[in-house]
Design a protein around this motif. Structure first.
Motif, short mmCIF file in Angstrom:
data_model
loop_
_atom_site.label_atom_id
_atom_site.label_comp_id
_atom_site.label_asym_id
_atom_site.label_seq_id
_atom_site.Cartn_x
_atom_site.Cartn_y
_atom_site.Cartn_z
N VAL A 69 158.55 62.44 -11.05
CA VAL A 69 157.56 62.73 -9.81
C VAL A 69 157.51 61.59 -9.05
N THR A 117 154.06 66.42 -4.44
CA THR A 117 153.81 67.73 -5.14
C THR A 117 155.09 68.42 -5.35
N ARG A 118 155.57 68.76 -6.50
CA ARG A 118 156.71 69.15 -6.74
C ARG A 118 157.03 70.43 -5.86
N ASP A 131 161.07 71.14 -7.79
CA ASP A 131 160.44 72.01 -8.88
C ASP A 131 161.74 72.72 -9.52
N TYR A 154 153.60 77.86 -12.18
CA TYR A 154 153.82 76.57 -11.23
C TYR A 154 152.75 75.47 -11.38
N TYR A 155 151.64 75.93 -11.38
CA TYR A 155 150.59 74.72 -11.50
C TYR A 155 150.36 74.23 -13.06
N VAL A 158 152.54 71.17 -11.91
CA VAL A 158 151.71 70.48 -11.02
C VAL A 158 150.60 69.67 -11.84
N ASP A 161 151.96 67.06 -13.96
CA ASP A 161 152.51 66.01 -13.29
C ASP A 161 151.21 64.98 -12.67
N ILE A 191 143.55 69.92 -7.60
CA ILE A 191 144.34 68.97 -8.62
C ILE A 191 143.46 68.13 -9.17
#
Length: 340
Positions: A69, A117-118, A131, A154-155, A158, A161, A191
């Motif tokens: 990341v 952020t990926r 991603d 997805y999150y 994230v 990460d 986040i």
């Protein structure tokens, strides 16, 4: 601009019941254990930004599944000794940007980590954080990626990460690990709340107009993306409503915020059609630690802007230099929110 949601008085009284998965804590414990077990090495490479009072490093931190990341680390030039640190997460669709763009916190005397952020943003000289998951959503954006299963969403990647990035910040020799604050606007605010709920020992958290809170309500009432991605998906897939909101409950920052213990400073805008204020208040009211709040009654998703940065600078200074603030009472009463 009209009110987009409930009034301030209604939001202050709001205590929504959210559907919480019975295995939420186990889900995240296993996710983070797997990420830490994947190993990897954090790298810091100094870059020349043309600035003389801030030293900047290109950062790569092992995140979800050990995948790198990217980010920036800004340090005040000539700083001596471990510093208080601000870890920042970014808004929806925004990558880390150029190395010289965001240096406020370093200019205030703190270490400043900014996490890419990926999959979001654009390529820079150092490259983005891709991603790597093969699952894509059926609606443009990120909210619908992996809706069939929380393990694929997805999150999940994230948030993992972000926890690992914050752990890397705390381990940096220039940082005092007892004085680390996480923050972010919109997606970054959501986040930061998730990290505060998943990672004990933070000094503070500053979520601004946070996204990803009371996600179901956001999908029902938001007038602008990203929550509208969910509504558009379910408009096409009428039979998947239960599955979608079960998956999203695992990444609802309002649920994770209840596990946080660090002092917090929220901002909420009452004319916000992107992150409706009632969704932000859901996270605020459920937040598990001491909390303070600034409400911007006549602003949309831009929130408090420079006025709120000034509030944050003062709040962090008090937090890092006045230990008893960690036990400050809840200051969010109507009396506190409006001038005399």
């Amino acid at each position: 601009m009209p009110l987009t949601d409930l009034t301030l008085e209604q939001c202050l009284a709001l205590r929504p019941e959210l559907d919480e998965p019975a295995d939420l804590d186990a889900f995240w414990e296993q996710t983070l254990l797997a990420a830490r077990a994947a190993g990897g090495t954090t790298r810091h490479t100094r870059v020349d930004t043309g600035l003389t009072q801030v030293v900047t490093y290109d950062v790569a931190v092992p995140g979800f599944a050990g995948e790198p990341v990217r980010g920036w680390l800004h340090l005040p030039a000539g700083a001596d000794g471990p510093l208080g640190c601000v870890v920042e997460f970014l808004g929806y669709g925004r990558g880390r940007g150029l190395a010289h763009e965001q240096v406020l916190w370093a200019n205030a005397g703190y270490a400043h980590f900014i996490m890419d952020t990926r999959g979001q943003g654009w390529s820079t000289a150092g490259g983005d954080t891709p991603d790597t998951a093969t699952l894509n959503g059926e609606v443009p954006g990120f909210l619908t990626r992996g809706l069939a299963d929380p393990h694929d969403h997805y999150y999940r990647r994230v948030f993992t990460d972000a926890v690992r990035f914050t752990e890397a910040a705390r381990a940096h020799p220039a940082v005092d690990p007892a004085r680390v604050v996480v923050t972010g606007i919109s997606q970054g605010g959501g986040i930061s709340l998730a990290v505060a709920g998943l990672l004990p020992g933070l000094a503070g958290v500053m979520p601004d107009v946070p996204f990803l809170c009371d996600i179901r309500r956001g999908a029902l009432i938001a007038g602008a993306p990203p929550y509208t991605e969910i509504a558009e998906y379910l408009r096409l897939h009428r039979d998947r409503t239960g599955t979608v909101f079960t998956t999203l409950s695992y990444v609802d920052a309002a649920l994770l915020a209840a596990r946080a213990t660090a002092p917090s400073l929220f901002s909420i805008a009452m004319m916000d059609e992107v992150c409706p204020p009632s969704t932000c208040f859901a996270a605020y009211h459920r937040y598990g630690g001491p909390k303070d709040l600034r409400v911007y009654e006549f602003n949309g998703h831009e929130g408090g802007g420079g006025h709120h940065r000034r509030e944050q600078l003062a709040w962090v200074q008090r937090l890092f230099h006045t230990p008893h603030l960690a036990t400050a009472p809840d200051l969010a009463t109507l009396h506190d929110l409006r001038p005399a």
